[in-house]
Motif scaffolding. Sequence first.
Motif, PDB file in Angstrom:
ATOM      1  N   GLU A 176     -81.298 -38.408  -2.102  1.00  0.00           N
ATOM      2  CA  GLU A 176     -82.700 -38.437  -2.525  1.00  0.00           C
ATOM      3  C   GLU A 176     -83.436 -37.225  -1.964  1.00  0.00           C
ATOM      4  O   GLU A 176     -83.401 -36.965  -0.763  1.00  0.00           O
ATOM      5  CB  GLU A 176     -83.349 -39.729  -2.028  1.00  0.00           C
ATOM      6  N   GLN A 177     -84.084 -36.494  -2.833  1.00  0.00           N
ATOM      7  CA  GLN A 177     -84.843 -35.319  -2.409  1.00  0.00           C
ATOM      8  C   GLN A 177     -86.101 -35.743  -1.669  1.00  0.00           C
ATOM      9  O   GLN A 177     -86.823 -36.631  -2.105  1.00  0.00           O
ATOM     10  CB  GLN A 177     -85.224 -34.466  -3.631  1.00  0.00           C
ATOM     11  N   THR A 178     -86.345 -35.101  -0.526  1.00  0.00           N
ATOM     12  CA  THR A 178     -87.548 -35.388   0.252  1.00  0.00           C
ATOM     13  C   THR A 178     -88.469 -34.170   0.351  1.00  0.00           C
ATOM     14  O   THR A 178     -89.660 -34.327   0.592  1.00  0.00           O
ATOM     15  CB  THR A 178     -87.181 -35.831   1.678  1.00  0.00           C
ATOM     16  N   GLU A 185     -79.331 -38.888   2.458  1.00  0.00           N
ATOM     17  CA  GLU A 185     -78.386 -39.782   1.795  1.00  0.00           C
ATOM     18  C   GLU A 185     -78.828 -41.230   1.995  1.00  0.00           C
ATOM     19  O   GLU A 185     -78.975 -41.695   3.122  1.00  0.00           O
ATOM     20  CB  GLU A 185     -76.979 -39.586   2.350  1.00  0.00           C
ATOM     21  N   LYS A 186     -79.011 -41.931   0.907  1.00  0.00           N
ATOM     22  CA  LYS A 186     -79.412 -43.333   0.986  1.00  0.00           C
ATOM     23  C   LYS A 186     -78.201 -44.223   1.225  1.00  0.00           C
ATOM     24  O   LYS A 186     -77.047 -43.777   1.196  1.00  0.00           O
ATOM     25  CB  LYS A 186     -80.129 -43.751  -0.308  1.00  0.00           C
ATOM     26  N   ALA A 205     -76.490 -42.423  -2.764  1.00  0.00           N
ATOM     27  CA  ALA A 205     -77.366 -41.570  -3.574  1.00  0.00           C
ATOM     28  C   ALA A 205     -78.103 -40.579  -2.673  1.00  0.00           C
ATOM     29  O   ALA A 205     -78.551 -40.928  -1.587  1.00  0.00           O
ATOM     30  CB  ALA A 205     -78.365 -42.424  -4.338  1.00  0.00           C
ATOM     31  N   ALA A 239     -83.099 -33.146   1.674  1.00  0.00           N
ATOM     32  CA  ALA A 239     -82.693 -34.399   1.045  1.00  0.00           C
ATOM     33  C   ALA A 239     -82.072 -35.317   2.094  1.00  0.00           C
ATOM     34  O   ALA A 239     -81.671 -34.879   3.175  1.00  0.00           O
ATOM     35  CB  ALA A 239     -81.696 -34.136  -0.084  1.00  0.00           C
ATOM     36  N   THR A 276     -81.177 -45.433   5.623  1.00  0.00           N
ATOM     37  CA  THR A 276     -80.625 -44.100   5.399  1.00  0.00           C
ATOM     38  C   THR A 276     -79.275 -43.946   6.094  1.00  0.00           C
ATOM     39  O   THR A 276     -79.134 -44.260   7.272  1.00  0.00           O
ATOM     40  CB  THR A 276     -81.589 -43.028   5.924  1.00  0.00           C
ATOM     41  N   GLU A 333     -81.758 -50.257   2.092  1.00  0.00           N
ATOM     42  CA  GLU A 333     -82.656 -49.105   2.135  1.00  0.00           C
ATOM     43  C   GLU A 333     -82.511 -48.309   3.423  1.00  0.00           C
ATOM     44  O   GLU A 333     -83.359 -47.462   3.717  1.00  0.00           O
ATOM     45  CB  GLU A 333     -84.107 -49.574   1.976  1.00  0.00           C
TER      46      GLU A 333
END
Length: 272
Positions: free
Chosen positions: A75-77, A230-231, A73, A228, A31, A29
């Motif tokens: 991910e939109q924040t 990146e994870k 992935a 966004a 980033t 998890e």
Amino acid sequence: MTSFYTSLNGLKNSQTDLSTIAHNIANAETTGFKKSSVEFADLVANGSAANPRMTQGLGATVAGINQNFGLGAIEQTGRSLDVAIDGDGFFATRNPENNEVLFTRNGNFQIDATGALTNFAGKNLQMFETDATGALVNPGVTVDAIIPVTNAGGADLSSLVIQNDGLISATYSDGTTEPVGRVALASFAAPTGLRPVGSSNWEATGFSGNPTFEAPDTGRTGQLRSGALEKSNVDLAEEMVGLITAQRNFQANAKAIDTATQFSQTVINLRT
């Protein structure tokens, strides 16, 4: 007996594999984290005069721990100062205390009281200077991303946006919007040669080559995704399978040592 040392190397290799997989799982998890994998190579007792049909194996050794820079992935924040890179580029940050430049895929930035755009550790994001139209002034030359907290008319900074093309736009309380600079992205000839230094940061080495700074969506850098992050690119299902395999390898090498011990004990008993 060489079998003891062969199996002992196998145990050490399995332990390295387990440690690497555990590190990947722990950062599932995190980033901007990039997973790693262990590569092994066989060892043989051989020489120029040796009979190739009588070559004896001596086990395996760790050939290297390779980093996988595949895209994680996105991910939109919805946060304006969160930026992800859809490509091979890296953000560059400078430590104001020692001028050390590090590279990261973590695009979680913030603005401090002086107007400096920094990461969570207080390192300054690097950008290109632009003119009033947003065009680059000195391509290839990076500077710290400093946002004027007031404009020429004395209006205070009210919001800041990093657009998909890397343009940093500042909006002031009088309604005016001004381009401040453009995010600089770094690319490397051999990114797997970068040295990880923690906190999703890497430093350049002789193996990676020197960084090439370009604007987003230029060359190999890739495009930005504003709002966004990146994870991590860790696949937990894949890591769990690897964990089971590494555990089985460890058990097999331990069993080989136990068998070699029984053989040795048998020989000793015969002599007595």
